[in-house]
Motif scaffolding. Structure first.
Motif, PDB file in Angstrom:
ATOM      1  N   LEU A  18      28.465 -11.783  11.525  1.00 21.74           N
ATOM      2  CA  LEU A  18      29.426 -10.926  10.825  1.00 21.74           C
ATOM      3  C   LEU A  18      28.708  -9.927   9.925  1.00 21.74           C
ATOM      4  O   LEU A  18      29.112  -8.754   9.840  1.00 21.74           O
ATOM      5  CB  LEU A  18      30.388 -11.783   9.998  1.00 21.74           C
ATOM      6  N   LEU A  19      27.655 -10.371   9.256  1.00 25.63           N
ATOM      7  CA  LEU A  19      26.887  -9.485   8.370  1.00 25.63           C
ATOM      8  C   LEU A  19      26.221  -8.357   9.150  1.00 25.63           C
ATOM      9  O   LEU A  19      26.086  -7.244   8.649  1.00 25.63           O
ATOM     10  CB  LEU A  19      25.830 -10.293   7.607  1.00 25.63           C
ATOM     11  N   ILE A  20      25.813  -8.646  10.392  1.00 27.25           N
ATOM     12  CA  ILE A  20      25.202  -7.614  11.232  1.00 27.25           C
ATOM     13  C   ILE A  20      26.255  -6.623  11.705  1.00 27.25           C
ATOM     14  O   ILE A  20      26.044  -5.403  11.695  1.00 27.25           O
ATOM     15  CB  ILE A  20      24.496  -8.262  12.439  1.00 27.25           C
ATOM     16  N   GLN A  21      27.419  -7.147  12.127  1.00 27.81           N
ATOM     17  CA  GLN A  21      28.457  -6.282  12.689  1.00 27.81           C
ATOM     18  C   GLN A  21      29.153  -5.417  11.643  1.00 27.81           C
ATOM     19  O   GLN A  21      29.495  -4.266  11.921  1.00 27.81           O
ATOM     20  CB  GLN A  21      29.525  -7.135  13.382  1.00 27.81           C
ATOM     21  N   PHE A  22      29.366  -5.966  10.459  1.00 30.43           N
ATOM     22  CA  PHE A  22      30.226  -5.320   9.478  1.00 30.43           C
ATOM     23  C   PHE A  22      29.790  -3.896   9.129  1.00 30.43           C
ATOM     24  O   PHE A  22      30.608  -2.963   9.205  1.00 30.43           O
ATOM     25  CB  PHE A  22      30.321  -6.175   8.216  1.00 30.43           C
ATOM     26  N   PRO A  23      28.522  -3.645   8.731  1.00 30.47           N
ATOM     27  CA  PRO A  23      28.140  -2.271   8.378  1.00 30.47           C
ATOM     28  C   PRO A  23      28.224  -1.306   9.554  1.00 30.47           C
ATOM     29  O   PRO A  23      28.519  -0.119   9.374  1.00 30.47           O
ATOM     30  CB  PRO A  23      26.692  -2.414   7.880  1.00 30.47           C
ATOM     31  N   ILE A  24      27.990  -1.825  10.788  1.00 30.97           N
ATOM     32  CA  ILE A  24      28.068  -0.963  11.973  1.00 30.97           C
ATOM     33  C   ILE A  24      29.514  -0.544  12.218  1.00 30.97           C
ATOM     34  O   ILE A  24      29.806   0.628  12.495  1.00 30.97           O
ATOM     35  CB  ILE A  24      27.500  -1.686  13.203  1.00 30.97           C
ATOM     36  N   ILE A  25      30.434  -1.500  12.104  1.00 32.64           N
ATOM     37  CA  ILE A  25      31.851  -1.201  12.304  1.00 32.64           C
ATOM     38  C   ILE A  25      32.362  -0.228  11.241  1.00 32.64           C
ATOM     39  O   ILE A  25      33.086   0.726  11.545  1.00 32.64           O
ATOM     40  CB  ILE A  25      32.674  -2.506  12.296  1.00 32.64           C
ATOM     41  N   ILE A  26      31.979  -0.460   9.983  1.00 40.14           N
ATOM     42  CA  ILE A  26      32.387   0.437   8.895  1.00 40.14           C
ATOM     43  C   ILE A  26      31.845   1.842   9.132  1.00 40.14           C
ATOM     44  O   ILE A  26      32.537   2.843   8.904  1.00 40.14           O
ATOM     45  CB  ILE A  26      31.900  -0.097   7.533  1.00 40.14           C
ATOM     46  N   ALA A  27      30.591   1.917   9.606  1.00 42.78           N
ATOM     47  CA  ALA A  27      29.981   3.225   9.867  1.00 42.78           C
ATOM     48  C   ALA A  27      30.740   3.981  10.953  1.00 42.78           C
ATOM     49  O   ALA A  27      31.012   5.178  10.820  1.00 42.78           O
ATOM     50  CB  ALA A  27      28.520   3.037  10.278  1.00 42.78           C
ATOM     51  N   PHE A  28      31.118   3.277  12.022  1.00 40.79           N
ATOM     52  CA  PHE A  28      31.856   3.935  13.094  1.00 40.79           C
ATOM     53  C   PHE A  28      33.238   4.342  12.620  1.00 40.79           C
ATOM     54  O   PHE A  28      33.755   5.408  12.993  1.00 40.79           O
ATOM     55  CB  PHE A  28      31.969   3.001  14.302  1.00 40.79           C
ATOM     56  N   PHE A  29      33.829   3.516  11.779  1.00 39.06           N
ATOM     57  CA  PHE A  29      35.124   3.837  11.180  1.00 39.06           C
ATOM     58  C   PHE A  29      35.026   5.134  10.369  1.00 39.06           C
ATOM     59  O   PHE A  29      35.915   5.987  10.422  1.00 39.06           O
ATOM     60  CB  PHE A  29      35.546   2.679  10.280  1.00 39.06           C
ATOM     61  N   LYS A  30      33.927   5.295   9.626  1.00 28.91           N
ATOM     62  CA  LYS A  30      33.710   6.498   8.833  1.00 28.91           C
ATOM     63  C   LYS A  30      33.509   7.727   9.718  1.00 28.91           C
ATOM     64  O   LYS A  30      33.973   8.823   9.395  1.00 28.91           O
ATOM     65  CB  LYS A  30      32.501   6.311   7.915  1.00 28.91           C
ATOM     66  N   VAL A  31      32.816   7.541  10.836  1.00 28.57           N
ATOM     67  CA  VAL A  31      32.605   8.646  11.770  1.00 28.57           C
ATOM     68  C   VAL A  31      33.939   9.149  12.301  1.00 28.57           C
ATOM     69  O   VAL A  31      34.205  10.362  12.336  1.00 28.57           O
ATOM     70  CB  VAL A  31      31.700   8.208  12.944  1.00 28.57           C
ATOM     71  N   MET A  32      34.807   8.216  12.715  1.00 30.80           N
ATOM     72  CA  MET A  32      36.104   8.601  13.257  1.00 30.80           C
ATOM     73  C   MET A  32      36.998   9.241  12.197  1.00 30.80           C
ATOM     74  O   MET A  32      37.811  10.107  12.496  1.00 30.80           O
ATOM     75  CB  MET A  32      36.810   7.378  13.854  1.00 30.80           C
ATOM     76  N   GLY A  33      36.832   8.809  10.942  1.00 29.93           N
ATOM     77  CA  GLY A  33      37.641   9.364   9.866  1.00 29.93           C
ATOM     78  C   GLY A  33      37.115  10.680   9.331  1.00 29.93           C
ATOM     79  O   GLY A  33      37.878  11.479   8.769  1.00 29.93           O
ATOM     80  N   ASN A  34      35.805  10.936   9.501  1.00 33.56           N
ATOM     81  CA  ASN A  34      35.182  12.162   8.978  1.00 33.56           C
ATOM     82  C   ASN A  34      34.254  12.775  10.026  1.00 33.56           C
ATOM     83  O   ASN A  34      33.029  12.820   9.838  1.00 33.56           O
ATOM     84  CB  ASN A  34      34.395  11.856   7.697  1.00 33.56           C
ATOM     85  N   PRO A  35      34.807  13.242  11.139  1.00 31.98           N
ATOM     86  CA  PRO A  35      33.958  13.752  12.233  1.00 31.98           C
ATOM     87  C   PRO A  35      33.131  14.969  11.846  1.00 31.98           C
ATOM     88  O   PRO A  35      32.034  15.156  12.373  1.00 31.98           O
ATOM     89  CB  PRO A  35      34.964  14.090  13.336  1.00 31.98           C
ATOM     90  N   THR A  36      33.613  15.799  10.922  1.00 33.65           N
ATOM     91  CA  THR A  36      32.834  16.977  10.538  1.00 33.65           C
ATOM     92  C   THR A  36      31.644  16.621   9.645  1.00 33.65           C
ATOM     93  O   THR A  36      30.721  17.413   9.499  1.00 33.65           O
ATOM     94  CB  THR A  36      33.723  18.006   9.801  1.00 33.65           C
TER      95      THR A  36
END
Length: 237
Positions: A105-123
């Motif tokens: 979970l510790l490995i996955q969590f920052p990666i998932i959050i990062a992708f979430f940020k990419v989708m929310g702030n594509p520019t």
């Protein structure tokens, strides 16, 4: 950390977009941007697949030895030191590492959050030229612009909620437990998490909701295949 990962994942989204935009004429109701989100999400899930499979195996193993764990806890509840020794012996015998689930979970969590940020702030992370991003076609069937929320609640918000529910159910099946308290908690999560996702998806950019639906769909298929594979493995042993 998430910003660093966001830049990597954003570059992947931009690369995929540049690739699909070269395939020919862009469909009127299915933009290259929508295609790029779907393909990038699948690639992202494939990258995390080994970690997810390890987590599934760890969860299933934990539930298999849970009755034995409870038996040890009840038998040695007045002797904590012996209890710990017996627990360690049980883990060793069944080749189970209790810390492995948390580590995954510790490995996955920052990666998932990062992708979430990419989708929310594509520019910020992918299309750094706002003018180029604003000029892009971002249609997805009934949605004219994936940068805006889905105008229909029966669209991606409902799909996001439905796939979240199905994913929770498949994960609950894989991690079936005999603990009444854990079962009650799982049941509550299965009810409230889809509602929370539905409400959130109504305000998210539709591109983010699309990512969530595709990600959930991939996880559902993965979990169903994993459940079947682990079940066959158990029968053979």
């Amino acid at each position: 950390m998430t910003a660093f990962l966001g830049n990597i994942l954003g570059s992947l989204l931009k690369f995929i977009y540049d690739m699909v935009s070269q395939i020919g004429t862009e469909p009127a109701n299915f933009s290259f941007y929508a295609m790029a989100i779907i393909i990038t999400t699948i690639i992202f899930k494939l990258i995390l697949l080994p970690i997810s499979l390890h987590q599934s195996k760890s969860s299933k193993k934990m539930n298999e030895i849970q009755p034995m764990m409870k038996e040890i806890q009840n038998k040695y509840k007045s002797d904590p030191q012996t209890m710990q020794t017996k627990m360690a012996e049980l883990y060793k015998e069944h080749k189970y590492n209790p810390a492995s689930g948390c580590l995954v979970l510790l490995i996955q969590f920052p990666i998932i959050i990062a992708f979430f940020k990419v989708m929310g702030n594509p520019t910020t992370f992918a299309f750094r030229d706002p003018g180029v991003y604003e000029a892009m076609n971002k249609t997805f069937f009934w949605i004219k612009d994936l940068n805006n929320p889905d105008p229909y609640i029966w669209g991606l918000p409902l799909l996001a909620a439905a796939t979240t529910y199905l994913q929770s159910k498949t994960m609950t099946t894989a991690a079936a437990t005999t603990d009444p308290q854990a079962q009650a908690t799982q049941k509550m999560m299965n009810m409230f998490l889809p509602i929370m996702i539905f409400m959130a998806a109504r305000g998210f950019a539709a591109g983010l909701a699309l990512y969530w639906v595709i990600s959930n769909s991939f996880s559902i298929i993965q979990q169903l295949v994993s459940n079947r594979s682990l079940g066959k493995f158990k029968e053979e042993n």
